[in-house]
Design a protein around this motif. Structure first.
Motif, PDB file in Angstrom:
ATOM      1  N   VAL A  83       0.852  -1.194   0.000  1.00  0.00           N
ATOM      2  CA  VAL A  83       0.000   0.000   0.000  1.00  0.00           C
ATOM      3  C   VAL A  83       0.887   1.243   0.000  1.00  0.00           C
ATOM      4  N   TRP A  84       0.626   2.162  -0.948  1.00  0.00           N
ATOM      5  CA  TRP A  84       1.317   3.451  -0.938  1.00  0.00           C
ATOM      6  C   TRP A  84       0.364   4.506  -0.410  1.00  0.00           C
TER       7      TRP A  84
ATOM      8  N   GLY B 233      -9.879   1.349   6.642  1.00  0.00           N
ATOM      9  CA  GLY B 233     -11.043   0.718   6.020  1.00  0.00           C
ATOM     10  C   GLY B 233     -10.777   0.363   4.560  1.00  0.00           C
ATOM     11  N   LYS B 234     -10.048   1.228   3.862  1.00  0.00           N
ATOM     12  CA  LYS B 234      -9.719   0.940   2.455  1.00  0.00           C
ATOM     13  C   LYS B 234      -8.777  -0.261   2.355  1.00  0.00           C
ATOM     14  N   ILE B 235      -7.845  -0.356   3.292  1.00  0.00           N
ATOM     15  CA  ILE B 235      -6.940  -1.509   3.282  1.00  0.00           C
ATOM     16  C   ILE B 235      -7.707  -2.787   3.618  1.00  0.00           C
ATOM     17  N   LYS B 236      -8.636  -2.689   4.570  1.00  0.00           N
ATOM     18  CA  LYS B 236      -9.456  -3.849   4.887  1.00  0.00           C
ATOM     19  C   LYS B 236     -10.244  -4.292   3.660  1.00  0.00           C
ATOM     20  N   GLY B 237     -10.726  -3.331   2.889  1.00  0.00           N
ATOM     21  CA  GLY B 237     -11.448  -3.660   1.663  1.00  0.00           C
ATOM     22  C   GLY B 237     -10.563  -4.417   0.674  1.00  0.00           C
ATOM     23  N   LEU B 238      -9.302  -4.016   0.587  1.00  0.00           N
ATOM     24  CA  LEU B 238      -8.355  -4.724  -0.274  1.00  0.00           C
ATOM     25  C   LEU B 238      -8.198  -6.170   0.179  1.00  0.00           C
ATOM     26  N   LEU B 239      -8.045  -6.364   1.489  1.00  0.00           N
ATOM     27  CA  LEU B 239      -7.880  -7.711   2.030  1.00  0.00           C
ATOM     28  C   LEU B 239      -9.122  -8.567   1.756  1.00  0.00           C
ATOM     29  N   GLN B 240     -10.288  -7.958   1.808  1.00  0.00           N
ATOM     30  CA  GLN B 240     -11.511  -8.689   1.497  1.00  0.00           C
ATOM     31  C   GLN B 240     -11.580  -9.054   0.020  1.00  0.00           C
ATOM     32  N   GLU B 241     -11.204  -8.115  -0.840  1.00  0.00           N
ATOM     33  CA  GLU B 241     -11.233  -8.376  -2.287  1.00  0.00           C
ATOM     34  C   GLU B 241     -10.279  -9.504  -2.661  1.00  0.00           C
TER      35      GLU B 241
END
Length: 605
Positions: free
Chosen positions: A562-563, A589-597
Motif C-alpha cells: 500500500v502506498w 477501512g480501504k486496506i481492509k477492503g483490499l484484504l476482502q477483495e
C-alpha cells in the motif's frame, strides 16, 4: 506376429526444414508414398482428382489431401504425419521456419531428434537455408542430413551438387554442425529417396531412408539429475482423503519413495511419501518422460513453476538475471524498453532486456555489437532481467530445462537457451533463504489448517510512502479494526526491528545496512506469517528493489503493498494507492477492503 513386431518398433521424430518452395512438401509426400504409409487408395484418389481437374500430379498434393481429412484449420505441422520403414516409425514435424515449430521444440511438445534440411539445386543456398541451420544448431539437433533437391531441374549435374555441398558444409562448420551426409534427390521423380537412381550414377552412397535408419533414437535423459517442473499441487478432501499431490512431467532423471526432494528457487525440502498416478498401478518410482505426481511426508507450501530436484544430486541455478541466446521470430522487433513474458518449463515471469551484447544475422553470421533491438530472424546474445528468480539449468548441462520461449502481446515470438546464470541484487539473500528453508523445522500444523482455524490467510501488509503521511496511525488503526473483528493481527513498526533484532548493526560505523535491515524485517515477517497472522508493517519510501528483496524472503503471494500519500516517489509496484490521508480509520477501512477483495479475510455478502 507381424503386429507384435510392429509394436516393438522404436519411434524417431524428424523435422524437415528448408526455404520456401525448395520442395519440403514434395519430399514428405514422396516419403509417405514410397514407404506405403498413406491410407489405402489415397495416392490413386489424389492422382484421379488431378486428372479430372487437368492438373499435373504433384506429391505435395498428398499433404493437402491429408489435411483435408483432418478437422478444418489444423495444419500438418501441429497434426504431424507418419511413415515407417522396416526398422522404425517416423514422425515428421513440418514447417520449422514458423514459430509453431520453435514453440513445440522449446516446450517439449515435439522434440525433434534428427533433421532433413532441403536445398533447391536450381536456386541454391538461400537465407532461410542458413537460418534454419542456425536454429537447428541452437536447439541442439546434431543428426542432420542435407537433401539437395530438384536435381532433375539441373539435369543431375554433379558439379552443381558438389558446389552446394562445399558452400553449405563451410557454413555449417561455422555454427558447429557436422552434417551426417548430403544426398542428391528429386522429390518429384523419386531419385535416391527409397532407392538409388540411375540418373545419378556418380552417387553411390545411402538413400534418404537408409540415412534416416542409420540415425540413433535419442535416449531420454535418465542418467541426468532429477528435474520435474511443478505443474500444480492437487488437494483431495472427499471421503477423508487428505492427500496433496505435487504433479508434473519429469524432464530428466527419476524419483523414488524415500527420496529427499528440494524445490527451487525456494529451497524448501521434504521427503517423497508416495508416487501417485491416474489409473496406474501402485509404484515406488517414476522416471523421465512420465507425467506423475508424489505426496510428501511433511507438507510444505510450493507453487506452480518451482522445480523439484533430489537433495544429493547436482542442483539447478536460481536467479533473476540470465545470459541467453535468443532466436527472434516476432513480427515486431524485440526492444530494451518493452516488457515481455518468459516461459521456461511451467514457470512464467515478466522479462526485460537489460543488455544486448551482440546480434547475429543468422543468414550470413555477421555480428553487430551496437544494435539496440533484435529484428525478425536475428539471433542475439543478451542479458535478461526477470521480475523474480526462476530455476533452470544451463544449455550444456540439461538442455530440457534450459529452453524458453518469449511471449510478446500474447503470442510466442521467440525462443532461446540459457547460457549463464548471473548474480542479481537478491543473490546474497536467496542463498540465506534457501539455507533457512532447508533447515526449517516444520510444525505439525499446516498453513491451511491455521487459515481454516483463524478464518484468514496469513499476509504481510506493507504500508509505505513519504515521511509523515500517516503510515503508522493507519497501520495501528488497521490492527485495531481487524483485532476487533476477531483476526490474528499484529502491527510491527520498523523501529521495533531496528532497536531489537538489528541492535548489533544499528549505529555501527558502517551505517549503510538498509538491505540487511530489510532482510531481517522480512525474516521476522516470515515467522509471523508461518504462525498464521496478518502483519502490518510500515516503512518509508520502499523501492521496487526493496520489495524484491522482501519477496525473496517472504512468499510474494502473501504480500500486499500500500502506498499512502499523493506523490508516489519511488518505482514500487503497489497493490493499493491511497492518495489522500484525512483519517486513519478511513484509510484502514480501504486496506481492509483490499484484504476482502483478495480473499484474505471474509467479505460479507
Amino acid at each position: 506376429m507381424a503386429t507384435e513386431l510392429a509394436e516393438e518398433k522404436e519411434d524417431l521424430n524428424i523435422v524437415i526444414a528448408g526455404h520456401v518452395d525448395h520442395g519440403k512438401s514434395t519430399i514428405i509426400g514422396r516419403l509417405l508414398a514410397d514407404t506405403d504409409s498413406l491410407p489405402e487408395g489415397k495416392l490413386e484418389q489424389v492422382k484421379e482428382t488431378c486428372r479430372k481437374n487437368s492438373k499435373p500430379f504433384e506429391y505435395a498434393f498428398l499433404l493437402d489431401a491429408l489435411k483435408d481429412e483432418q478437422s478444418q484449420g489444423i495444419t500438418i505441422d501441429s497434426a504431424r504425419c507418419f511413415f515407417e520403414t522396416d526398422k522404425r516409425e517416423y514422425i515428421i514435424l513440418d514447417a520449422p521456419g514458423h514459430i509453431e515449430f520453435l514453440k513445440n521444440m522449446v516446450t517439449g511438445a515435439a522434440r525433434a531428434e534428427a533433421a532433413l534440411l532441403v536445398i533447391d539445386a536450381d536456386e541454391g543456398i538461400q537465407e532461410n537455408s542458413k537460418r534454419h541451420g542456425y536454429m537447428l544448431s541452437m536447439l541442439g539437433i546434431d543428426q542432420i542430413v542435407v537433401l539437395v533437391n530438384k536435381m532433375d531441374l539441373v539435369d543431375y549435374d554433379q558439379d552443381v551438387y558438389n558446389e552446394i555441398v562445399e558452400d553449405y558444409t563451410k557454413f555449417l562448420h561455422e555454427i558447429d554442425i557436422e552434417p551426417e551426409t548430403f544426398v542428391p534427390v528429386s522429390g518429384m521423380e523419386g531419385d535416391n529417396i527409397a532407392s538409388l537412381s540411375d540418373n545419378t550414377p556418380w552417387y553411390e552412397d545411402e538413400t534418404v531412408l537408409e540415412v534416416l535408419d542409420s540415425f540413433d533414437a535419442e535416449e531420454l535423459p535418465m542418467d541426468k539429475p532429477f528435474r520435474m517442473p511443478v505443474q500444480d499441487v492437487y488437494k483431495f478432501t472427499k471421503g477423508g482423503d487428505n492427500r496433496r499431490i505435487v504433479a508434473g512431467t519429469i524432464t530428466s532423471g527419476q524419483v523414488s519413495v524415500g527420496d529427499e526432494v528440494v524445490f527451487y528457487p525456494s529451497g524448501k525440502k521434504s521427503t517423497v511419501k508416495s508416487i501417485e498416478g491416474f489409473n496406474k498401478p501402485t509404484t515406488v518410482s517414476a522416471s523421465v518422460g512420465e507425467s506423475t505426481g508424489f505426496t510428501l511426508e511433511e507438507q510444505i507450501y510450493i507453487t506452480r513453476g518451482e522445480v523439484a530436484t533430489i537433495d544429493d544430486e547436482p542442483q539447478p541455478e536460481a536467479t533473476s538475471r540470465i545470459r541467453a541466446n535468443i532466436f527472434w521470430l516476432g513480427r515486431n522487433e524485440m526492444t530494451k524498453n518493452k516488457e515481455y513474458h518468459l516461459k521456461l518449463g511451467t514457470t512464467k515471469v515478466r522479462a526485460r532486456i537489460e543488455e544486448i551484447k551482440r546480434v547475429i544475422d543468422a543468414s550470413d553470421l555477421s555480428q553487430n555489437e551496437a544494435k539496440n533491438e533484435i529484428e525478425r530472424h536475428d539471433v542475439a546474445e543478451c542479458i535478461l532481467k526477470l521480475d523474480k528468480a526462476i530455476a533452470f539449468d544451463l544449455a550444456n548441462e540439461i538442455a530440457e530445462t534450459s529452453r524458453f520461449v518469449i511471449v510478446d502481446e500474447y503470442e510466442i515470438a521467440g525462443g532461446g537457451i540459457v547460457q549463464e546464470a548471473l548474480e542479481d541484487k537478491q543473490s546474497w539473500v536467496r542463498e540465506k533463504v534457501m539455507l533457512r528453508n532447508y533447515k526449517w523445522e516444520k510444525s505439525h500444523i499446516t498453513n491451511d489448517e491455521r487459515a481454516e482455524k483463524y478464518n484468514q490467510k496469513s499476509t504481510l501488509v506493507l504500508i509505505t510512502g513519504e515521511e509523515d503521511v500517516g503510515k503508522k496511525p493507519t497501520a495501528k488503526a488497521l490492527e485495531k479494526r481487524l483485532f476487533n473483528d476477531g483476526k490474528i493481527v499484529y502491527f510491527l513498526g520498523i523501529g521495533n526491528v531496528l532497536y531489537g533484532v538489528d541492535a548489533d548493526i544499528k549505529g555501527t560505523e558502517e551505517n549503510n545496512h538498509r538491505e540487511e535491515h530489510l532482510r531481517r524485517l522480512a525474516e521476522v515477517s516470515n515467522i509471523m506469517l508461518d504462525a498464521g497472522a496478518i502483519l502490518a508493517v510500515t516503512a518509508v519510501e520502499l523501492t521496487q528493489d526493496d520489495l524484491e528483496l522482501i519477496k525473496t524472503t517472504v512468499n510474494p503471494d502473501k504480500i500486499e503493498t500500500v502506498w499512502l500519500g499523493e506523490d508516489v516517489t519511488t518505482d514500487i509496484n503497489y497493490d493499493l494507492h491511497i492518495p489522500e490521508f484525512e483519517d486513519e480509520k478511513e484509510a484502514a477501512g480501504k486496506i481492509k477492503g483490499l484484504l476482502q477483495e483478495r480473499g484474505i479475510i471474509f467479505k460479507p455478502w
